[in-house]
Design a protein around this motif. Sequence first.
Motif, PDB file in Angstrom:
ATOM      1  N   PRO A   1       4.816 -30.930  75.676  1.00 28.84           N
ATOM      2  CA  PRO A   1       5.568 -31.668  76.692  1.00 28.84           C
ATOM      3  C   PRO A   1       7.028 -31.262  76.788  1.00 28.84           C
ATOM      4  CG  PRO A   1       4.118 -33.147  75.513  1.00 28.84           C
ATOM      5  CD  PRO A   1       4.044 -31.823  74.798  1.00 28.84           C
ATOM      6  N   GLY A   2       7.673 -30.991  75.656  1.00 29.00           N
ATOM      7  CA  GLY A   2       9.088 -30.661  75.680  1.00 29.00           C
ATOM      8  C   GLY A   2       9.404 -29.359  76.373  1.00 29.00           C
ATOM      9  N   THR A   3       8.404 -28.495  76.552  1.00 33.86           N
ATOM     10  CA  THR A   3       8.654 -27.207  77.196  1.00 33.86           C
ATOM     11  C   THR A   3       8.533 -27.292  78.712  1.00 33.86           C
ATOM     12  OG1 THR A   3       6.349 -26.494  77.078  1.00 33.86           O
ATOM     13  CG2 THR A   3       7.728 -26.003  75.180  1.00 33.86           C
ATOM     14  N   ALA A   4       8.220 -28.460  79.252  1.00 33.70           N
ATOM     15  CA  ALA A   4       8.137 -28.618  80.708  1.00 33.70           C
ATOM     16  C   ALA A   4       9.548 -28.735  81.261  1.00 33.70           C
ATOM     17  CB  ALA A   4       7.295 -29.834  81.064  1.00 33.70           C
ATOM     18  N   THR A   5      10.276 -27.617  81.202  1.00 34.40           N
ATOM     19  CA  THR A   5      11.677 -27.568  81.606  1.00 34.40           C
ATOM     20  C   THR A   5      11.841 -26.687  82.826  1.00 34.40           C
ATOM     21  OG1 THR A   5      12.382 -27.855  79.303  1.00 34.40           O
ATOM     22  CG2 THR A   5      14.023 -27.005  80.854  1.00 34.40           C
ATOM     23  N   ALA A   6      12.476 -27.206  83.850  1.00 39.98           N
ATOM     24  CA  ALA A   6      12.805 -26.415  85.039  1.00 39.98           C
ATOM     25  C   ALA A   6      14.306 -26.178  85.057  1.00 39.98           C
ATOM     26  CB  ALA A   6      12.367 -27.141  86.303  1.00 39.98           C
ATOM     27  N   VAL A   7      14.701 -24.988  85.478  1.00 34.73           N
ATOM     28  CA  VAL A   7      16.116 -24.633  85.542  1.00 34.73           C
ATOM     29  C   VAL A   7      16.441 -24.191  86.961  1.00 34.73           C
ATOM     30  CG1 VAL A   7      17.963 -23.206  84.599  1.00 34.73           C
ATOM     31  CG2 VAL A   7      16.078 -23.937  83.115  1.00 34.73           C
ATOM     32  N   ILE A   8      17.562 -24.668  87.480  1.00 36.67           N
ATOM     33  CA  ILE A   8      17.968 -24.366  88.852  1.00 36.67           C
ATOM     34  C   ILE A   8      19.274 -23.585  88.831  1.00 36.67           C
ATOM     35  CG2 ILE A   8      18.597 -25.331  91.105  1.00 36.67           C
ATOM     36  CD1 ILE A   8      17.083 -27.888  90.241  1.00 36.67           C
ATOM     37  N   ALA A   9      19.285 -22.439  89.492  1.00 32.03           N
ATOM     38  CA  ALA A   9      20.523 -21.700  89.732  1.00 32.03           C
ATOM     39  C   ALA A   9      21.113 -22.246  91.023  1.00 32.03           C
ATOM     40  CB  ALA A   9      20.239 -20.207  89.851  1.00 32.03           C
ATOM     41  N   TRP A  10      22.249 -22.935  90.913  1.00 33.25           N
ATOM     42  CA  TRP A  10      22.818 -23.651  92.058  1.00 33.25           C
ATOM     43  C   TRP A  10      24.106 -22.981  92.517  1.00 33.25           C
ATOM     44  CZ3 TRP A  10      27.397 -26.511  92.962  1.00 33.25           C
ATOM     45  CH2 TRP A  10      27.380 -27.305  94.122  1.00 33.25           C
ATOM     46  N   THR A  11      24.015 -22.247  93.601  1.00 32.47           N
ATOM     47  CA  THR A  11      25.212 -21.692  94.232  1.00 32.47           C
ATOM     48  C   THR A  11      25.403 -22.483  95.513  1.00 32.47           C
ATOM     49  OG1 THR A  11      24.663 -19.530  93.304  1.00 32.47           O
ATOM     50  CG2 THR A  11      26.318 -19.579  95.029  1.00 32.47           C
ATOM     51  N   GLY A  12      25.827 -23.719  95.371  1.00 30.61           N
ATOM     52  CA  GLY A  12      25.868 -24.650  96.483  1.00 30.61           C
ATOM     53  C   GLY A  12      27.266 -25.006  96.947  1.00 30.61           C
ATOM     54  N   TYR A  13      28.245 -24.216  96.536  1.00 25.24           N
ATOM     55  CA  TYR A  13      29.613 -24.447  96.993  1.00 25.24           C
ATOM     56  C   TYR A  13      30.292 -23.106  97.220  1.00 25.24           C
ATOM     57  CZ  TYR A  13      31.855 -23.209  92.488  1.00 25.24           C
ATOM     58  OH  TYR A  13      32.317 -22.541  91.381  1.00 25.24           O
ATOM     59  N   THR A  14      31.413 -23.117  97.925  1.00 21.09           N
ATOM     60  CA  THR A  14      32.181 -21.900  98.169  1.00 21.09           C
ATOM     61  C   THR A  14      33.009 -21.593  96.929  1.00 21.09           C
ATOM     62  OG1 THR A  14      32.318 -22.429 100.523  1.00 21.09           O
ATOM     63  CG2 THR A  14      33.856 -20.777  99.676  1.00 21.09           C
ATOM     64  N   THR A  15      32.715 -20.493  96.259  1.00 21.44           N
ATOM     65  CA  THR A  15      33.405 -20.131  95.025  1.00 21.44           C
ATOM     66  C   THR A  15      34.636 -19.286  95.324  1.00 21.44           C
ATOM     67  OG1 THR A  15      32.193 -18.057  94.689  1.00 21.44           O
ATOM     68  CG2 THR A  15      31.169 -20.082  93.850  1.00 21.44           C
ATOM     69  N   PRO A  16      35.596 -19.261  94.402  1.00 25.84           N
ATOM     70  CA  PRO A  16      36.739 -18.352  94.577  1.00 25.84           C
ATOM     71  C   PRO A  16      36.282 -16.891  94.558  1.00 25.84           C
ATOM     72  CG  PRO A  16      37.196 -20.004  92.892  1.00 25.84           C
ATOM     73  CD  PRO A  16      35.728 -20.090  93.192  1.00 25.84           C
ATOM     74  N   VAL A  17      37.077 -16.042  95.154  1.00 29.09           N
ATOM     75  CA  VAL A  17      36.860 -14.597  95.087  1.00 29.09           C
ATOM     76  C   VAL A  17      37.979 -14.007  94.249  1.00 29.09           C
ATOM     77  CG1 VAL A  17      36.795 -12.435  96.378  1.00 29.09           C
ATOM     78  CG2 VAL A  17      35.640 -14.454  97.279  1.00 29.09           C
ATOM     79  N   GLY A  18      37.614 -13.392  93.131  1.00 28.91           N
ATOM     80  CA  GLY A  18      38.609 -12.811  92.256  1.00 28.91           C
ATOM     81  C   GLY A  18      39.438 -13.867  91.545  1.00 28.91           C
ATOM     82  N   VAL A  19      40.540 -13.405  90.952  1.00 31.64           N
ATOM     83  CA  VAL A  19      41.449 -14.294  90.230  1.00 31.64           C
ATOM     84  C   VAL A  19      42.683 -14.462  91.110  1.00 31.64           C
ATOM     85  CG1 VAL A  19      42.687 -14.707  88.082  1.00 31.64           C
ATOM     86  CG2 VAL A  19      40.572 -13.383  88.068  1.00 31.64           C
ATOM     87  N   GLY A  20      42.590 -15.377  92.069  1.00 25.94           N
ATOM     88  CA  GLY A  20      43.674 -15.594  93.010  1.00 25.94           C
ATOM     89  C   GLY A  20      44.027 -17.052  93.115  1.00 25.94           C
ATOM     90  N   ILE A  21      44.655 -17.415  94.202  1.00 26.10           N
ATOM     91  CA  ILE A  21      45.124 -18.785  94.371  1.00 26.10           C
ATOM     92  C   ILE A  21      43.976 -19.781  94.349  1.00 26.10           C
ATOM     93  CG2 ILE A  21      45.085 -18.540  96.896  1.00 26.10           C
ATOM     94  CD1 ILE A  21      47.547 -20.673  94.803  1.00 26.10           C
ATOM     95  N   ASP A  22      42.808 -19.397  94.898  1.00 24.89           N
ATOM     96  CA  ASP A  22      41.672 -20.318  94.903  1.00 24.89           C
ATOM     97  C   ASP A  22      41.218 -20.649  93.487  1.00 24.89           C
ATOM     98  OD1 ASP A  22      41.507 -20.622  97.646  1.00 24.89           O
ATOM     99  OD2 ASP A  22      40.125 -18.951  97.904  1.00 24.89           O
ATOM    100  N   ALA A  23      41.245 -19.652  92.593  1.00 26.81           N
ATOM    101  CA  ALA A  23      40.821 -19.887  91.216  1.00 26.81           C
ATOM    102  C   ALA A  23      41.841 -20.710  90.446  1.00 26.81           C
ATOM    103  CB  ALA A  23      40.589 -18.555  90.499  1.00 26.81           C
ATOM    104  N   ALA A  24      43.111 -20.656  90.868  1.00 28.48           N
ATOM    105  CA  ALA A  24      44.168 -21.370  90.160  1.00 28.48           C
ATOM    106  C   ALA A  24      44.334 -22.803  90.632  1.00 28.48           C
ATOM    107  CB  ALA A  24      45.492 -20.624  90.320  1.00 28.48           C
ATOM    108  N   THR A  25      43.742 -23.156  91.769  1.00 25.07           N
ATOM    109  CA  THR A  25      43.867 -24.509  92.307  1.00 25.07           C
ATOM    110  C   THR A  25      42.491 -25.179  92.348  1.00 25.07           C
ATOM    111  OG1 THR A  25      43.543 -23.816  94.611  1.00 25.07           O
ATOM    112  CG2 THR A  25      45.792 -23.758  93.753  1.00 25.07           C
ATOM    113  N   GLY A  26      42.490 -26.460  92.674  1.00 22.15           N
ATOM    114  CA  GLY A  26      41.233 -27.206  92.670  1.00 22.15           C
ATOM    115  C   GLY A  26      40.633 -27.413  94.042  1.00 22.15           C
ATOM    116  N   ASP A  27      41.172 -26.778  95.091  1.00 24.01           N
ATOM    117  CA  ASP A  27      40.714 -27.061  96.447  1.00 24.01           C
ATOM    118  C   ASP A  27      39.221 -26.801  96.636  1.00 24.01           C
ATOM    119  OD1 ASP A  27      43.323 -27.688  96.918  1.00 24.01           O
ATOM    120  OD2 ASP A  27      43.765 -25.964  98.199  1.00 24.01           O
ATOM    121  N   LEU A  28      38.746 -25.640  96.194  1.00 16.34           N
ATOM    122  CA  LEU A  28      37.329 -25.331  96.372  1.00 16.34           C
ATOM    123  C   LEU A  28      36.458 -26.221  95.496  1.00 16.34           C
ATOM    124  CD1 LEU A  28      37.348 -21.416  96.641  1.00 16.34           C
ATOM    125  CD2 LEU A  28      37.296 -23.114  98.475  1.00 16.34           C
ATOM    126  N   ALA A  29      36.950 -26.561  94.327  1.00 19.57           N
ATOM    127  CA  ALA A  29      36.196 -27.465  93.447  1.00 19.57           C
ATOM    128  C   ALA A  29      36.106 -28.862  94.058  1.00 19.57           C
ATOM    129  CB  ALA A  29      36.847 -27.531  92.073  1.00 19.57           C
TER     130      ALA A  29
END
Length: 366
Positions: A202-230
């Motif tokens: 029973p414990g092995t009945a595990t499902a895993v979801i890869a969730w790319t459901g938001y707009t992520t930052p591109v590179g290490v720029g202003i988007d990654a340094a702020t919380g707007d996209l998050a």
Amino acid sequence: MRRFKRVLLGVVFAVSAVAGTAGWASGNAQQPVTGPPPGAAAWSADRSLGRALPDPARAEPERVAAFFAGLAPAERRLLLERHPLIVGNLDGVPVALRYEANARAVRGTPYERLARDGRRILAFDPRGRGQVAEVYGDLATARRVAVVVPGSDTDAGSFDRPGKGHRVVAGMAKALRDAAVRTTGPAPGHGPGHRADPPGAPGTATAVIAWTGYTTPVGVGIDAATGDLAEAGAPRLARFTRGLTAVGAPRPSLFCHSYGSVVCGLAAADAHASDIVVFGAPGMRADSVADLGTDARVWAARNADDWIARVPNVELFGLGHGEDPASGGFGARRVPAREAAGHDGYFAPGTDSLRAFAAIARGELR
């Protein structure tokens, strides 16, 4: 005053570090995708069933689930055929119906590969750089569910990029699923008498979801340094997880990488998660576990050579993401990561971090 000076110096350092990568000068600022996918207006105007359909922007997942539970099979199919993008992305719709709707929706798009080989696509939004969620395992029968939330440079085109293995979100999800169903011996932190469930238990009945459901930052720029996209992504993650429980799935565990940890931190209070695991995290926009407002168990991992350790853990003037979740003062449970390497090596096969992640996903570590 001393703390203020230290924080201010940290912000200056962070700005300099980001500017030094030419991130701000590269014009890579992202516009977050929000709201329901294309077709929402036609859905809202549809009266083919003789009544109004749930508002795709505002209806709670529980209400959506109740609405679809009351439909006849022919009525469900009619909606699927007329509005595949809405049915495929509406949290609270039965899982099998979403799979079929998204298989239809991706055909004829640059992402047509997602419809091949029986892939289980739980969400697909073609806007912007594209968003997608894919399930590994049987979500309908799973006793445990995990959701992997990625960081920067992830979208529908790159989330399963060939040759990247466990370094992209699809590879992370596959590695976690494989580790969760494998007999691995004692889970980290347990004695030799505690063994993982054998395949088929029973414990092995595990499902895993890869969730790319938001707009992520591109590179290490202003988007990654702020919380707007998050801030834009957190309600989407919370709604997604509530949609899982609305159709009978267990409360999921969230595995949040890098900037994805910021998303998970902001979503924590509403995400219905059993566990929140952050790794390579720049922060969670919180000073401590208590500030997250969740009853989920919170875990943190960071290996010795992860470059994220050089990012100042400050939040001032909108820059930075706050306290280091891997620090002792934050209050998270520590996940071993001595055998992981670099910023994206936490899911490498055979590492202590992956073994611990699998044990958390199975509900063995508490």
